[in-house]
Enzyme design. Structure first.
Site, PDB file in Angstrom:
ATOM      1  N   ILE A  82      39.310 -39.442  25.680  1.00  0.00           N
ATOM      2  CA  ILE A  82      40.394 -39.761  24.744  1.00  0.00           C
ATOM      3  C   ILE A  82      41.345 -38.599  24.541  1.00  0.00           C
ATOM      4  O   ILE A  82      42.291 -38.695  23.757  1.00  0.00           O
ATOM      5  CB  ILE A  82      39.828 -40.213  23.386  1.00  0.00           C
ATOM      6  CG1 ILE A  82      38.926 -39.123  22.787  1.00  0.00           C
ATOM      7  CG2 ILE A  82      39.088 -41.527  23.514  1.00  0.00           C
ATOM      8  CD1 ILE A  82      38.432 -39.454  21.378  1.00  0.00           C
ATOM      9  N   GLY A  83      41.129 -37.498  25.234  1.00  0.00           N
ATOM     10  CA  GLY A  83      42.037 -36.370  25.097  1.00  0.00           C
ATOM     11  C   GLY A  83      41.508 -35.125  25.763  1.00  0.00           C
ATOM     12  O   GLY A  83      40.335 -35.036  26.131  1.00  0.00           O
ATOM     13  N   THR A  84      42.403 -34.179  25.923  1.00  0.00           N
ATOM     14  CA  THR A  84      42.051 -32.889  26.514  1.00  0.00           C
ATOM     15  C   THR A  84      42.556 -31.788  25.608  1.00  0.00           C
ATOM     16  O   THR A  84      43.728 -31.804  25.210  1.00  0.00           O
ATOM     17  CB  THR A  84      42.669 -32.732  27.914  1.00  0.00           C
ATOM     18  OG1 THR A  84      42.224 -33.817  28.737  1.00  0.00           O
ATOM     19  CG2 THR A  84      42.256 -31.416  28.537  1.00  0.00           C
ATOM     20  N   GLY A  85      41.685 -30.851  25.266  1.00  0.00           N
ATOM     21  CA  GLY A  85      42.062 -29.765  24.378  1.00  0.00           C
ATOM     22  C   GLY A  85      42.357 -28.495  25.139  1.00  0.00           C
ATOM     23  O   GLY A  85      42.582 -28.507  26.354  1.00  0.00           O
ATOM     24  N   GLY A  86      42.378 -27.381  24.394  1.00  0.00           N
ATOM     25  CA  GLY A  86      42.633 -26.090  25.014  1.00  0.00           C
ATOM     26  C   GLY A  86      41.578 -25.753  26.049  1.00  0.00           C
ATOM     27  O   GLY A  86      41.844 -25.087  27.038  1.00  0.00           O
ATOM     28  N   GLY A  88      38.130 -27.963  27.779  1.00  0.00           N
ATOM     29  CA  GLY A  88      37.263 -29.130  27.766  1.00  0.00           C
ATOM     30  C   GLY A  88      38.004 -30.418  27.442  1.00  0.00           C
ATOM     31  O   GLY A  88      39.171 -30.411  27.051  1.00  0.00           O
ATOM     32  N   VAL A  90      37.712 -34.433  25.532  1.00  0.00           N
ATOM     33  CA  VAL A  90      37.080 -35.106  24.407  1.00  0.00           C
ATOM     34  C   VAL A  90      36.810 -36.561  24.785  1.00  0.00           C
ATOM     35  O   VAL A  90      37.692 -37.244  25.318  1.00  0.00           O
ATOM     36  CB  VAL A  90      37.969 -35.047  23.147  1.00  0.00           C
ATOM     37  CG1 VAL A  90      37.266 -35.723  21.971  1.00  0.00           C
ATOM     38  CG2 VAL A  90      38.299 -33.598  22.799  1.00  0.00           C
ATOM     39  N   LYS A 104      33.081 -33.176  22.763  1.00  0.00           N
ATOM     40  CA  LYS A 104      33.922 -32.237  23.490  1.00  0.00           C
ATOM     41  C   LYS A 104      33.067 -31.624  24.598  1.00  0.00           C
ATOM     42  O   LYS A 104      32.073 -30.954  24.326  1.00  0.00           O
ATOM     43  CB  LYS A 104      34.466 -31.140  22.588  1.00  0.00           C
ATOM     44  CG  LYS A 104      35.376 -30.154  23.327  1.00  0.00           C
ATOM     45  CD  LYS A 104      35.709 -28.944  22.489  1.00  0.00           C
ATOM     46  CE  LYS A 104      36.692 -29.257  21.405  1.00  0.00           C
ATOM     47  NZ  LYS A 104      37.139 -28.035  20.692  1.00  0.00           N
ATOM     48  N   ASP A 204      44.124 -20.763  15.072  1.00  0.00           N
ATOM     49  CA  ASP A 204      44.822 -21.760  15.894  1.00  0.00           C
ATOM     50  C   ASP A 204      45.148 -23.004  15.066  1.00  0.00           C
ATOM     51  O   ASP A 204      44.891 -24.132  15.490  1.00  0.00           O
ATOM     52  CB  ASP A 204      43.987 -22.136  17.121  1.00  0.00           C
ATOM     53  CG  ASP A 204      44.813 -22.868  18.181  1.00  0.00           C
ATOM     54  OD1 ASP A 204      46.061 -22.872  18.073  1.00  0.00           O
ATOM     55  OD2 ASP A 204      44.223 -23.430  19.112  1.00  0.00           O
TER      56      ASP A 204
END
Length: 371
Positions: A82-86, A88, A90, A104, A204
């Site tokens: 459902i998403g990509t962080g800084g 890894g 998610v 994550k 952050d």
């Protein structure tokens, strides 16, 4: 008489025997339960070693298994991403008991990068030691060189960044909801800075790292770059954070303080009421070229201007606090505890009508309130 005495003695002996037997039985039962629990524990540990699973789960029902995570995501299939962080990606996972969690996961090539591995482990360390209603809950983690992931409380509405940049979502975030989001962030940061020992600096704070659940409750997330502040240390560090939210003094001092988070908070607060990143506005204010801009000119145009005096007062207070936090001089910024306390005080109503409020007045904190 003797028969009566004999009977009494016999009864006493039988009673003692029964009590003794009961004690022995209960002791054996307790021992058997203990042995069973220890055996189960060893079996779980053996299974964990077999699966390469150094996994700890708490604050939950105690029954999340490594296999449940793998099965729920089909071994982290991309369709569950459902998403990509800084660092890894998610994933959304529904466990056998129906509970939905967010995962994550650090991918293998990222796990081999020391900086990513350090951030991942840092997040575990931070979130296992803090508890606040506006900080995302970490249910557990798995740290292994073959599979590293964190298990979080799932946030249905995603990030504040997404909500503000999607017209349908943005319209659902009315002025009161936006003010509440900003207040929640302030309370979470005040907790990190003033209620934790040693203090924690997030480093952050950005709209990407502010999450919303189905009730639009707000949670600060992503503690991969968070830093403990020790009073006897220099607290020098490399620059970390998201471009556009980083306090300007970090570029030349390389010293992290709570005021760095205060600056980032100010940017997010302005972004929330403007509906977009305030980069151009901050540049104008820094160059003193925006004295005649009115507050109504910068508020999110997708929402009708607020008319309720209390809502107007809250928007004005948010803007004043935000401008104070983005001051270029760190010592002039308020602490997040002061900001939090301002928001906790009684509702304020602006004496000045919204259409007559300029950014210069907000910058100089020249406005008056009535209780």
């Amino acid at each position: 008489m003797l028969s009566d005495v004999g009977s009494a003695v016999l009864i006493a002996i039988c009673t003692a025997a029964i009590i003794t037997s009961a004690i022995v039985f209960l002791t054996l039962l307790a021992f058997a339960c203990f042995q069973r629990r220890e055996t189960q524990k060893h079996q779980n540990e053996a299974r964990a070693i077999k699966n390469g699973d150094i996994c700890s789960i708490w604050n939950y029902d105690g029954r999340i298994a490594y296999e449940d995570i793998i099965k729920a995501t089909n071994d982290f299939d991309i369709k569950y991403c459902i998403g990509t962080g800084g660092y890894g990606s998610v994933y959304r996972a529904q466990l056998p008991n129906g509970k939905i969690v967010a995962l994550k996961k650090l991918h293998r090539f990222e796990a081999e990068e020391p900086a990513f591995d350090k951030s991942f482990r840092n997040e575990v360390q931070m979130l296992t030691n803090i508890r606040h209603r506006n900080i995302v809950k970490l249910y557990g983690f798995c740290l292994h060189n073959k599979c590293m992931f964190l298990v979080y409380e799932y946030m249905e509405r995603g990030s504040l960044f997404y909500a503000l940049r999607t017209d349908v979502e943005a319209v659902e975030l009315g002025w009161t909801q936006r003010v509440n989001i900003i207040k929640a962030i302030a309370h979470a940061l005040s907790y990190l800075h003033h209620d934790c020992t040693p203090p924690i600096v997030h480093r952050d704070i950005s709209s990407n790292n502010i999450l919303l659940n189905s009730e639009l409750e707000t949670f600060v997330s992503d503690f991969g770059t968070a830093r403990l502040l020790y009073p006897d240390a220099s607290n020098q560090t490399v620059i970390a954070g998201t471009y556009g939210y980083i306090a300007p003094e970090l570029a030349y001092t390389m010293v992290v303080t709570e005021k760095c988070d205060a600056y980032s908070f100010g940017v997010v607060a302005l972004e929330t009421i403007m509906g977009r990143h305030p980069g151009e506005l901050l540049s104008s204010l820094a160059s003193r070229s925006a004295p005649n801009i009115m507050l109504t000119d910068v508020l999110d145009p997708r929402l009708p201007p607020p008319t309720n005096p209390v809502v107007v007062g809250n928007i004005v207070l948010v803007a004043m606090m935000a401008f104070a936090c983005v001051c270029s001089e760190p010592r002039s910024r308020p602490t997040m505890q002061c900001v939090s306390q301002e928001f906790l005080s009684r509702m304020k109503t602006s004496v000045t009508p919204l259409h007559a409020i300029s950014l210069l007045q907000l910058w100089n904190r020249e406005l008056s309130f009535i209780q």
